[in-house]
Write a protein that holds these residues in place. Structure first.
Motif, PDB file in Angstrom:
ATOM      1  N   VAL A   1      17.596   7.621  15.594  1.00  0.00           N
ATOM      2  CA  VAL A   1      16.662   6.773  14.908  1.00  0.00           C
ATOM      3  C   VAL A   1      16.556   5.340  15.158  1.00  0.00           C
ATOM      4  O   VAL A   1      17.748   4.965  15.094  1.00  0.00           O
ATOM      5  CB  VAL A   1      16.914   7.133  13.204  1.00  0.00           C
TER       6      VAL A   1
ATOM      7  N   ARG B   1       0.921  21.049   4.185  1.00  0.00           N
ATOM      8  CA  ARG B   1       0.835  20.428   5.676  1.00  0.00           C
ATOM      9  C   ARG B   1      -0.477  20.088   6.133  1.00  0.00           C
ATOM     10  O   ARG B   1      -0.556  19.038   6.693  1.00  0.00           O
ATOM     11  CB  ARG B   1       1.849  20.970   6.428  1.00  0.00           C
TER      12      ARG B   1
ATOM     13  N   TYR C   1      26.025  13.985  -0.281  1.00  0.00           N
ATOM     14  CA  TYR C   1      26.864  12.692   0.096  1.00  0.00           C
ATOM     15  C   TYR C   1      28.006  12.917   0.796  1.00  0.00           C
ATOM     16  O   TYR C   1      28.861  14.137   0.363  1.00  0.00           O
ATOM     17  CB  TYR C   1      27.200  11.963  -1.465  1.00  0.00           C
TER      18      TYR C   1
ATOM     19  N   GLY D   1      20.658  16.442  -0.861  1.00  0.00           N
ATOM     20  CA  GLY D   1      20.455  15.815  -1.840  1.00  0.00           C
ATOM     21  C   GLY D   1      19.180  16.275  -2.858  1.00  0.00           C
ATOM     22  O   GLY D   1      19.258  16.105  -4.094  1.00  0.00           O
ATOM     23  N   ASN D   2      18.028  16.647  -2.280  1.00  0.00           N
ATOM     24  CA  ASN D   2      16.876  17.069  -2.912  1.00  0.00           C
ATOM     25  C   ASN D   2      16.104  18.009  -2.088  1.00  0.00           C
ATOM     26  O   ASN D   2      15.148  17.681  -1.213  1.00  0.00           O
ATOM     27  CB  ASN D   2      16.023  16.004  -3.450  1.00  0.00           C
TER      28      ASN D   2
ATOM     29  N   THR E   1      20.534  10.250  13.587  1.00  0.00           N
ATOM     30  CA  THR E   1      19.521  10.796  14.199  1.00  0.00           C
ATOM     31  C   THR E   1      18.511  11.491  12.994  1.00  0.00           C
ATOM     32  O   THR E   1      19.192  11.399  11.908  1.00  0.00           O
ATOM     33  CB  THR E   1      20.106  12.367  15.060  1.00  0.00           C
ATOM     34  N   LYS E   2      17.622  11.844  13.425  1.00  0.00           N
ATOM     35  CA  LYS E   2      16.542  12.410  12.505  1.00  0.00           C
ATOM     36  C   LYS E   2      17.250  13.677  11.807  1.00  0.00           C
ATOM     37  O   LYS E   2      17.178  14.094  10.452  1.00  0.00           O
ATOM     38  CB  LYS E   2      15.675  13.274  13.364  1.00  0.00           C
TER      39      LYS E   2
ATOM     40  N   MET F   1      19.785   9.001  -0.880  1.00  0.00           N
ATOM     41  CA  MET F   1      19.245   8.541   0.369  1.00  0.00           C
ATOM     42  C   MET F   1      18.817   7.070   0.082  1.00  0.00           C
ATOM     43  O   MET F   1      18.364   6.823  -0.794  1.00  0.00           O
ATOM     44  CB  MET F   1      18.453   9.321   1.148  1.00  0.00           C
TER      45      MET F   1
ATOM     46  N   VAL G   1      14.821  11.669  -2.224  1.00  0.00           N
ATOM     47  CA  VAL G   1      16.211  11.984  -2.667  1.00  0.00           C
ATOM     48  C   VAL G   1      16.961  10.945  -2.889  1.00  0.00           C
ATOM     49  O   VAL G   1      17.180   9.777  -2.266  1.00  0.00           O
ATOM     50  CB  VAL G   1      16.527  12.330  -0.830  1.00  0.00           C
TER      51      VAL G   1
ATOM     52  N   ALA H   1      12.185  17.973  -2.424  1.00  0.00           N
ATOM     53  CA  ALA H   1      11.578  16.695  -1.873  1.00  0.00           C
ATOM     54  C   ALA H   1      11.678  16.446  -0.441  1.00  0.00           C
ATOM     55  O   ALA H   1      10.464  16.145   0.144  1.00  0.00           O
ATOM     56  CB  ALA H   1      12.364  15.479  -2.480  1.00  0.00           C
ATOM     57  N   ALA H   2      12.584  17.088   0.101  1.00  0.00           N
ATOM     58  CA  ALA H   2      12.572  16.972   1.611  1.00  0.00           C
ATOM     59  C   ALA H   2      11.426  17.843   2.058  1.00  0.00           C
ATOM     60  O   ALA H   2      10.856  17.657   3.074  1.00  0.00           O
ATOM     61  CB  ALA H   2      14.023  17.527   2.069  1.00  0.00           C
TER      62      ALA H   2
ATOM     63  N   PHE I   1      21.223  15.012   5.133  1.00  0.00           N
ATOM     64  CA  PHE I   1      21.394  14.412   3.539  1.00  0.00           C
ATOM     65  C   PHE I   1      20.150  14.833   2.687  1.00  0.00           C
ATOM     66  O   PHE I   1      20.405  14.898   1.481  1.00  0.00           O
ATOM     67  CB  PHE I   1      21.430  12.939   3.780  1.00  0.00           C
ATOM     68  N   ALA I   2      18.968  14.899   3.452  1.00  0.00           N
ATOM     69  CA  ALA I   2      17.684  15.204   2.442  1.00  0.00           C
ATOM     70  C   ALA I   2      17.783  16.600   1.826  1.00  0.00           C
ATOM     71  O   ALA I   2      17.687  16.858   0.606  1.00  0.00           O
ATOM     72  CB  ALA I   2      16.624  14.969   3.279  1.00  0.00           C
TER      73      ALA I   2
ATOM     74  N   SER J   1      19.646  12.584   9.227  1.00  0.00           N
ATOM     75  CA  SER J   1      18.584  12.134   7.730  1.00  0.00           C
ATOM     76  C   SER J   1      18.361  13.659   7.024  1.00  0.00           C
ATOM     77  O   SER J   1      18.391  13.690   5.763  1.00  0.00           O
ATOM     78  CB  SER J   1      17.541  11.469   8.174  1.00  0.00           C
ATOM     79  N   TRP J   2      18.091  14.499   7.730  1.00  0.00           N
ATOM     80  CA  TRP J   2      17.315  15.836   7.026  1.00  0.00           C
ATOM     81  C   TRP J   2      18.667  16.630   6.424  1.00  0.00           C
ATOM     82  O   TRP J   2      18.353  17.154   5.336  1.00  0.00           O
ATOM     83  CB  TRP J   2      16.713  16.818   8.351  1.00  0.00           C
TER      84      TRP J   2
ATOM     85  N   GLN K   1       8.646  18.667   0.802  1.00  0.00           N
ATOM     86  CA  GLN K   1       7.280  18.207   0.433  1.00  0.00           C
ATOM     87  C   GLN K   1       6.900  17.121   1.571  1.00  0.00           C
ATOM     88  O   GLN K   1       5.464  17.054   1.976  1.00  0.00           O
ATOM     89  CB  GLN K   1       7.240  17.650  -0.926  1.00  0.00           C
ATOM     90  N   VAL K   2       8.095  16.532   2.206  1.00  0.00           N
ATOM     91  CA  VAL K   2       7.564  15.502   3.099  1.00  0.00           C
ATOM     92  C   VAL K   2       7.576  15.917   4.607  1.00  0.00           C
ATOM     93  O   VAL K   2       7.580  15.282   5.510  1.00  0.00           O
ATOM     94  CB  VAL K   2       8.268  14.159   2.825  1.00  0.00           C
ATOM     95  N   GLY K   3       7.892  17.359   4.586  1.00  0.00           N
ATOM     96  CA  GLY K   3       7.678  18.106   5.969  1.00  0.00           C
ATOM     97  C   GLY K   3       8.867  18.282   6.627  1.00  0.00           C
ATOM     98  O   GLY K   3       8.961  18.553   7.682  1.00  0.00           O
ATOM     99  N   VAL K   4      10.135  18.205   5.921  1.00  0.00           N
ATOM    100  CA  VAL K   4      11.382  18.606   6.510  1.00  0.00           C
ATOM    101  C   VAL K   4      11.432  19.816   6.419  1.00  0.00           C
ATOM    102  O   VAL K   4      11.298  20.689   5.561  1.00  0.00           O
ATOM    103  CB  VAL K   4      12.657  17.797   5.669  1.00  0.00           C
TER     104      VAL K   4
END
Lengths: 262, 690
Positions: A116, A74, B634, B566-567, B555-556, A94, A91, B570-571, B562-563, B559-560, B573-576
């Protein structure tokens, strides 16, 4: 030109294991620095140091003129160092736009009624992909249905959009076919032209040579040298990477085996 | 740089030209909840046909009541499952949190509770719920163990606690009388208010109901038109006039039907409604859509004629069966047949199986082991065949046989006719329309036959009008599709209008249905079939579903979810904040369990310590039936809510149809497997279209 990243004699030890030693290179804005090495050469360790997963054990890591020692990805991301990993960090189920903005979705309204901004997110995702030269068909389609090269491009475009100054690409072409690799190499050039410093990690010198401005060669955890493009040819690069003499030997043996059969 | 890069804005809103145009139906099929929607309609129709009470407002209010508590939990569990985790303690938690609340408010007698005011006890039990969810989530995240194991442990702990704690404090396994608590009068309407609608008489209700349904269906048809056909550049005002005339005629027909009595008037108003609807729909086609320009002559190849002919023959056989077989025969078929016929059937089944097995092995008795394989297969198939034929004959009465033969054969015939129409459509639109018009005629004929033959008013009136209406729509469809050009490319405006129209259609249908649910007519009150009472839990269910749909889709946090499902890597790594998201999901589930616990506590006032145990699987089943993937990443909240409705329908329907309720679980099992298979099939189809 000022250097974005300067590594001086950087090394990393895990206990008594020397994973990396004596790495010196620079990354400039608008240039591609290629890190080459065979399996186990220490490429992954170098990425982890650069992207803040691990701290380095010796040497200095200077980013924008400031010495740094990141302790989390981060922190590196906040400074503008983005890594795109081999496993893509996507993902698959998605949609493209949700993946693009994952973790940093643009919103409307105030908490608790905040949602969003879908139209904005979709149009930005499409626009940013277009700037990279990729015309995505439908941002609602799941990332899993994209080809390998397109997925890489989403990851790269995302990193660029979120203000990355340095883009670290970990083996972006290793799982791709010839044509797809060419597409990804084009995105690398595109990112470079937009003024980013790119670190391109690969074990394929023929992918690295056409796009690279600077080459750092690693072998068994040691730096084999740091060359500007004008100082080295493709065949020299290949030889150095595989340990020079060993490859010559192998080539010789192969030629003999082939002619023996003929 | 490409052109698109130079003018990124020019591209906005307009779909890409490389994107093949997906028709209206295909786009609908991509939604995860579509399987559940179709399934619920089928099950509703099934129980409506077999049960007196099921289709009435009273029956439906009962179904909604059961689906409410199930659905609130199913929605929360679906969110958690999309996030990639399970919570097996969710069922036990509903009872546990209800019991905690009751124990907190019970008087401090010789044995007993804490004697708190409900205004303190309810927030306090909510804190307990949040702690429970936080505990589940944190243990799963910290230990890295599968949530299946962690929450299974929580389930057993809760189960033990419920028994042990209630015995310890009040020495009884049924924890009761929340109404002793102070503040009960304030909270009771919120969690267990009942709304009886029986004295609300509105005699024009059925007019609103009929208009709502007709208008809704007509709007759906218009939506499909708009999505399917190519728009004219220059609109034709005469068509608009025709459309308006058709609309007015339909309304007049409905009013005529409701305010006059007598069969001749019914026939007249039916004809007025049908005629005006066809007129209106053709008017729309003339007004808006481009006529077909290329060759549109009739080509009916032999395969089309074969299919259509076979379809009509099959339907005629079905009608003959219905006429021949005794209407009131209650004897089983086996009883009616001469003695010894079961032996004949058994022998025939074995002989047939043997012949088939023999033909499959063309080698005959060549190898030694082959003989035994063939023999074994023949015996096995013969056994299965004989047993199933005899069982069928043993269980089915003549009356049942009549229904099965008629429904089965006429449905098969209609499917064959539809196949013929689809095939004919490939050669030219006009040929397809011709067969479609034949379809419409056959449906109308079947409707008239059912009306003439059936002894039951439900079939005489309701099924008759549904089928006649269907025939009218098919006929209109045939007329329009022979004339208008199909759209080949996407059109943003048309798609938007199509979505708008179908939303309006949905609203009209809902207004009709709700008016039918909420008001009674004098006639219904007099005959006493209108008992309908709605509980507060239904409103909670709707609210929870709406909020969860918004959260997941827009909403945010959605998305989180699902993320992380799902993976997760990956989630992260992008800061989720993956761990936090999952813990919050567990807290949402325990929060829902708290709500359901209170709904149960206020409604029943006394909770058994076993309340809720074992229901966690029903929540998971509801979510899966609604299209949520067991693997995470999903799914749909709306689907889970519909899944809960399906489960409630099958629970209530079996009771209302006066069947033995022991078969409930067998029915549930069949529904689960069927729904998941249908979901997978539809998903595969939809993915292939992408």
């Amino acid at each position: 030109m000022s250097n974005l990243i300067e590594l001086d004699n950087v090394g990393k030890f895990y206990g008594n294991i020397i994973a990396l030693k004596g790495v010196t290179t620079t990354v400039n804005a608008g240039e591609v620095t290629c890190v080459l090495g065979d399996n186990g050469a220490g490429k992954s360790t170098l990425i982890k140091i650069l992207s803040g997963v691990h701290d380095h054990s010796e040497g200095t890591y200077v980013f924008e003129g400031e010495e740094c020692a990141f302790t989390s990805p981060r922190q590196a991301l906040d400074r503008g160092i983005a890594a795109v990993y081999q496993d893509l960090a996507m993902v698959p189920l998605m949609s493209v736009w949700r993946n693009f903005f994952l973790g940093a979705e643009p919103t409307i309204g105030r908490w608790p009624i905040r949602w969003v901004n879908k139209t904005k997110a979709k149009s930005i995702a499409k626009e940013e992909m277009a700037k990279m030269g990729i015309d995505i068909r439908d941002t609602e389609q799941p990332v899993g249905t994209l080809s390998g090269g397109e997925r890489q491009s989403v990851a790269i475009a995302r990193a660029v959009y979120f203000g990355a100054k340095v883009l670290i690409l970990d083996e972006p072409t290793s799982a791709l076919g010839v044509k797809q690799s060419g597409v990804v190499l084009r995105y690398i050039v595109e990112a470079r032209n937009r003024g980013l410093g790119v670190i391109f990690i690969t074990h394929n010198p023929s992918h690295a040579y056409p796009v690279g401005d600077r080459f750092l060669i690693l072998n068994r955890g040691h730096s084999m040298g740091n060359f500007a493009k004008e100082d080295i040819t493709l065949s020299e690069l290949t030889q150095l990477m595989a340990g020079g003499a060993e490859l010559e030997q192998l080539q010789h043996e192969l030629e003999q085996a082939v002619s023996g059969r003929g | 740089m490409t052109d698109a890069a130079a003018h990124p804005d020019a591209d906005e809103g307009r779909p890409d030209e490389r994107l093949a145009y997906r028709g209206v139906f295909t786009r609908m099929l991509v939604r995860p909840e579509i399987g559940a929607v179709i399934g619920s309609a089928a099950i509703w129709l099934f129980f409506w046909a077999v049960s007196e009470q099921f289709g009435t407002a009273g029956g439906l209010s009962g179904v909604l009541d059961v689906s409410a508590t199930l659905g609130i939990m199913a929605v929360a569990v679906a969110l958690l499952m999309i996030g990639g985790e399970f919570d097996l303690s969710s069922g036990a938690a509903t009872g546990a949190l209800g019991i905690v609340t009751i124990l907190l408010v019970k008087d401090i007698g010789e044995l007993g509770g804490a004697g708190l005011n409900l205004f303190i006890a309810i927030p306090l039990s909510f804190v307990v719920a949040m702690a429970l969810g936080w505990y589940n989530g944190t243990v799963v995240e910290r230990t890295g163990l599968p949530s299946f194991i962690v929450t299974l442990a929580t389930f057993f702990v809760l189960r033990g606690f419920k028994l042990g704690f209630s015995k310890l404090t009040i020495d009884n396994i049924s924890v009761g009388r929340i109404d002793e608590g102070r503040g009960f009068d304030f909270w009771h309407p919120i969690f267990a208010g009942v709304w009886n609608r029986n004295e609300h008489v509105w005699d024009t209700r059925d007019v609103v109901y009929t208009i709502g349904i007709l208008l809704g269906l007509a709007l759906f048809v218009l939506a499909v038109y708009e999505g399917n056909y190519l728009r004219k550049k220059q609109m034709n005002p005469a068509g608009l006039l025709m459309f308006a005339g058709g609309l007015a005629g339909t309304g007049a027909g409905v009013v005529l039907m409701h305010f006059t009595d007598g069969i001749s008037n019914d026939v007249l108003s039916g004809a007025v409604i049908a005629g005006s609807m066809i007129l209106g729909l053709i008017g729309v086609a003339l007004w808006r859509y481009e006529p077909i320009t290329d060759d549109n002559s009739i080509h009916l190849d032999s395969r089309v004629l074969e299919l259509a002919g076979l379809g009509i023959v099959v339907i005629v056989v079905g009608v003959v069966c219905a006429l021949v077989v005794d209407v009131d025969g209650q004897q089983t078929i086996l009883d009616r047949l001469p003695a010894g016929v079961e032996w004949l059937i058994t022998v025939a089944a074995f002989a047939l199986a043997g012949a088939i097995a023999w033909r499959r092995r063309s080698g005959g008795w060549a190898a030694g082991s082959e003989q035994w394989t063939v023999l074994f297969q023949a015996v096995r198939a013969g056994l299965v065949g004989a047993v199933s034929i005899l069982a069928f004959m043993f269980m089915t009465t003549e009356q049942g046989l009549r229904a099965i033969l008629f429904v089965g054969l006429s449905t098969t015939g209609l499917i064959l006719l539809a196949m013929a129409a689809l095939r004919a459509r490939k050669s030219s639109p006009l040929s397809g329309s011709l067969i479609l018009a034949l379809n419409s005629l056959v449906i109308a004929a079947l409707a008239l036959f059912i009306q003439a033959e059936s002894g039951h008013p439900k079939f005489r009136t309701e099924i008759f009008s549904v089928m006649m209406f269907g025939a009218v729509l098919v006929l209109a469809w045939a007329l329009v599709s022979s004339r208008c050009q199909q759209r080949k490319a996407a059109d943003h405006d048309a798609d938007r209008l199509s979505t708008l129209l179908s939303a309006a259609g949905l609203v009209a249908v809902l207004v009709g249905l709700i008016s039918r649910l909420l008001w009674t007519t004098t006639a219904e009150n007099d005959s006493g079939v209108a008992f309908a009472s709605f509980r507060m839990s239904i409103l909670w269910f709707i609210a929870v579903t709406a909020v969860a749909t918004f959260v997941l889709g827009r909403t945010k946090f959605g998305s989180w979810i699902f993320a992380v499902g799902g993976n997760k890597e990956a989630a992260r790594q992008v800061g989720v904040p993956a761990a936090k998201t999952k813990t919050q999901l567990f807290m949402i589930v325990s929060g829902a369990a708290w709500l359901v616990g209170l709904l149960l506590a206020f409604r029943l006032q006394t909770l058994q310590s076993g309340t809720g145990n074992g229901l966690e699987f029903e929540y998971i089943i509801a979510a899966v039936v609604g299209g949520t993937a067991l693997t995470g990443g999903y799914g749909s909240v709306l689907g889970a809510a519909i899944g809960a409705f399906i489960m409630a329908m099958s629970k209530q329907g079996i009771g209302l149809a006066l069947w033995n309720s022991d078969w409930r679980f067998a029915f549930l099992g069949v529904i689960l497997l069927g729904a998941v298979m249908a979901n997978n099939f539809i998903k595969a189809k939809a993915e292939a279209v992408r």
